[in-house]
Design a protein around this motif. Structure first.
Motif, PDB file in Angstrom:
ATOM      1  N   ILE A 258       0.840  -0.981  -0.031  1.00 43.76           N
ATOM      2  CA  ILE A 258       0.113  -0.158   0.044  1.00 43.76           C
ATOM      3  C   ILE A 258       0.967   1.187  -0.043  1.00 43.76           C
ATOM      4  O   ILE A 258       1.887   1.213   0.710  1.00 43.76           O
ATOM      5  CB  ILE A 258      -1.066   0.034   1.322  1.00 43.76           C
ATOM      6  CG1 ILE A 258      -1.911  -1.354   1.371  1.00 43.76           C
ATOM      7  CG2 ILE A 258      -1.652   1.337   1.393  1.00 43.76           C
ATOM      8  CD1 ILE A 258      -2.584  -1.278   2.597  1.00 43.76           C
TER       9      ILE A 258
ATOM     10  N   GLY B 218      -2.986  -0.993  -3.072  1.00 40.76           N
ATOM     11  CA  GLY B 218      -3.690  -0.103  -2.146  1.00 40.76           C
ATOM     12  C   GLY B 218      -3.148   1.301  -2.178  1.00 40.76           C
ATOM     13  O   GLY B 218      -1.868   1.203  -2.149  1.00 40.76           O
ATOM     14  N   ALA B 219      -4.031   2.366  -2.132  1.00 45.32           N
ATOM     15  CA  ALA B 219      -3.374   3.872  -1.834  1.00 45.32           C
ATOM     16  C   ALA B 219      -4.256   4.503  -0.997  1.00 45.32           C
ATOM     17  O   ALA B 219      -5.393   4.783  -1.420  1.00 45.32           O
ATOM     18  CB  ALA B 219      -3.356   4.286  -3.272  1.00 45.32           C
TER      19      ALA B 219
ATOM     20  N   ALA C 261       1.819  -2.080  -6.076  1.00 45.39           N
ATOM     21  CA  ALA C 261       0.882  -1.691  -5.139  1.00 45.39           C
ATOM     22  C   ALA C 261      -0.647  -1.847  -5.348  1.00 45.39           C
ATOM     23  O   ALA C 261      -1.073  -2.001  -6.676  1.00 45.39           O
ATOM     24  CB  ALA C 261       1.095  -0.127  -4.969  1.00 45.39           C
TER      25      ALA C 261
ATOM     26  N   LYS D 285      -8.501   2.732  -3.730  1.00 52.63           N
ATOM     27  CA  LYS D 285      -7.997   3.826  -3.421  1.00 52.63           C
ATOM     28  C   LYS D 285      -8.835   4.357  -2.309  1.00 52.63           C
ATOM     29  O   LYS D 285      -9.931   4.366  -2.619  1.00 52.63           O
ATOM     30  CB  LYS D 285      -7.888   4.628  -4.562  1.00 52.63           C
ATOM     31  CG  LYS D 285      -6.852   4.211  -5.745  1.00 52.63           C
ATOM     32  CD  LYS D 285      -6.927   5.256  -6.944  1.00 52.63           C
ATOM     33  CE  LYS D 285      -8.058   5.077  -7.835  1.00 52.63           C
ATOM     34  NZ  LYS D 285      -8.251   3.557  -8.697  1.00 52.63           N
TER      35      LYS D 285
ATOM     36  N   ILE E  43      -9.056  -4.761  -0.009  1.00 54.94           N
ATOM     37  CA  ILE E  43      -8.061  -5.665  -0.849  1.00 54.94           C
ATOM     38  C   ILE E  43      -8.093  -7.265  -0.466  1.00 54.94           C
ATOM     39  O   ILE E  43      -8.289  -8.065  -1.389  1.00 54.94           O
ATOM     40  CB  ILE E  43      -6.706  -5.486  -0.711  1.00 54.94           C
ATOM     41  CG1 ILE E  43      -6.306  -4.117  -1.082  1.00 54.94           C
ATOM     42  CG2 ILE E  43      -5.562  -6.061  -1.345  1.00 54.94           C
ATOM     43  CD1 ILE E  43      -5.029  -3.264  -0.449  1.00 54.94           C
TER      44      ILE E  43
ATOM     45  N   ILE F 121       3.100  -0.899   4.089  1.00 56.03           N
ATOM     46  CA  ILE F 121       2.678   0.394   3.714  1.00 56.03           C
ATOM     47  C   ILE F 121       3.818   1.565   3.688  1.00 56.03           C
ATOM     48  O   ILE F 121       4.741   1.652   4.223  1.00 56.03           O
ATOM     49  CB  ILE F 121       1.844   0.981   4.916  1.00 56.03           C
ATOM     50  CG1 ILE F 121       0.907  -0.079   5.370  1.00 56.03           C
ATOM     51  CG2 ILE F 121       1.551   2.350   4.636  1.00 56.03           C
ATOM     52  CD1 ILE F 121       0.084   0.500   6.718  1.00 56.03           C
TER      53      ILE F 121
ATOM     54  N   ALA G 191       0.241  -5.971   5.763  1.00 56.75           N
ATOM     55  CA  ALA G 191       0.263  -4.851   4.949  1.00 56.75           C
ATOM     56  C   ALA G 191       1.507  -3.997   4.870  1.00 56.75           C
ATOM     57  O   ALA G 191       2.187  -3.671   6.010  1.00 56.75           O
ATOM     58  CB  ALA G 191      -0.738  -3.668   5.237  1.00 56.75           C
TER      59      ALA G 191
ATOM     60  N   VAL H 187      -9.072  -0.232   3.566  1.00 57.15           N
ATOM     61  CA  VAL H 187      -8.392  -0.267   2.209  1.00 57.15           C
ATOM     62  C   VAL H 187      -7.650  -1.633   2.350  1.00 57.15           C
ATOM     63  O   VAL H 187      -8.030  -2.588   1.534  1.00 57.15           O
ATOM     64  CB  VAL H 187      -7.136   0.682   2.189  1.00 57.15           C
ATOM     65  CG1 VAL H 187      -6.277   0.240   1.137  1.00 57.15           C
ATOM     66  CG2 VAL H 187      -7.771   2.049   1.890  1.00 57.15           C
ATOM     67  N   ILE H 188      -7.143  -2.133   3.712  1.00 51.87           N
ATOM     68  CA  ILE H 188      -6.693  -3.415   3.647  1.00 51.87           C
ATOM     69  C   ILE H 188      -7.802  -4.461   3.557  1.00 51.87           C
ATOM     70  O   ILE H 188      -7.641  -5.672   2.854  1.00 51.87           O
ATOM     71  CB  ILE H 188      -5.850  -3.710   5.030  1.00 51.87           C
ATOM     72  CG1 ILE H 188      -4.728  -2.875   5.187  1.00 51.87           C
ATOM     73  CG2 ILE H 188      -5.642  -5.191   5.043  1.00 51.87           C
ATOM     74  CD1 ILE H 188      -4.134  -2.801   6.428  1.00 51.87           C
TER      75      ILE H 188
END
Length: 221
Positions: free
Chosen positions: A18, A90-91, A88, A123, A176, A68, A66, A172-173
């Motif tokens: 991420i 995730g962002a 990546a 995102k 995903i 990051i 994750a 986000v995690i």
């Protein structure tokens, strides 16, 4: 003759990369340090290049990690950090609610992501420093409208007050993870560990509606 017991299957592990992007001084490093170490460093220096932290959580009994990455926001580092978008899934796109210029830059960061990462990347649009309500230059509604237009999750956070920081990262995690689980159902013959830095995923367009509804109504301030 006693039947030989079959060995227990090795537990699945997931590794997600991420990235945190946004203009310099919007609070990216403090968001990460608040989430990873529950710390806030008011005099933290600008990130040079890229730093990262690895966080673990358990989802459905699975070990999910994750990695990051905190990317430098300064223009002179863009050529260096662009390589780190690759892989990546995730962002977090961060802006400072007290600086409209950082909000105006979100479109450029979205372009960077689309140029250097997979289209399936999850995102989250993050309006940081919502503890500075008296200095607000970007309304909650502006953030929400942009998020809806671009198909992003959205919330406002305060790294100082630890408001919504955990929610932002873990949404986000979890999204995903949900995407890779759905993908594995479609590919039930695959038994490989899901190393997301190597294997792409395809997220459904509607995602987790309940999470999106919640995050489109920031609770900060």
């Amino acid at each position: 003759m006693a039947k030989e017991e079959e060995p227990e299957p090795e537990p699945e592990e997931y590794l997600f990369k991420i990235v945190i992007v946004g203009d310099s001084a919007v609070g990216k490093s403090n968001l990460l340090s608040r989430y990873a170490q529950d710390e806030f460093k008011p005099n933290s220096k600008a990130t040079i290049g890229v730093e990262f932290q690895t966080q673990s959580m358990v989802i459905d009994g699975k070990d999910v990690k994750a990695q990051i990455w905190d990317t430098a926001g300064q223009e002179r580092f863009r050529a260096v950090t662009s390589a780190y978008y690759r892989g990546a899934v995730g962002a977090l796109l961060v802006y400072d609610i007290t600086r409209s210029s950082s909000f105006d830059s979100v479109g450029r960061w979205l372009h960077e992501l689309s140029a250097h990462s997979d289209t399936s990347i999850t995102k989250m649009l993050v309006g940081n420093k919502c503890d500075l309500e008296d200095d607000r230059a970007v309304s909650v509604e502006q953030g929400r409208r942009l998020a809806e237009a671009e198909g992003l999750f959205f919330t406002e956070t305060s790294a100082l007050g630890s408001t919504n920081v955990k929610t932002a990262f873990e949404t986000v995690i979890k999204e995903i993870y949900s995407g890779i689980r759905k993908n594995k159902v479609l590919k039930s013959d695959s038994h490989d560990k899901a190393q997301l830095s190597l294997n792409r995923i395809s997220l459904t367009s509607n995602g987790n509606n309940e999470s999106k509804e919640t995050l489109n109504r920031p609770s900060c301030c």
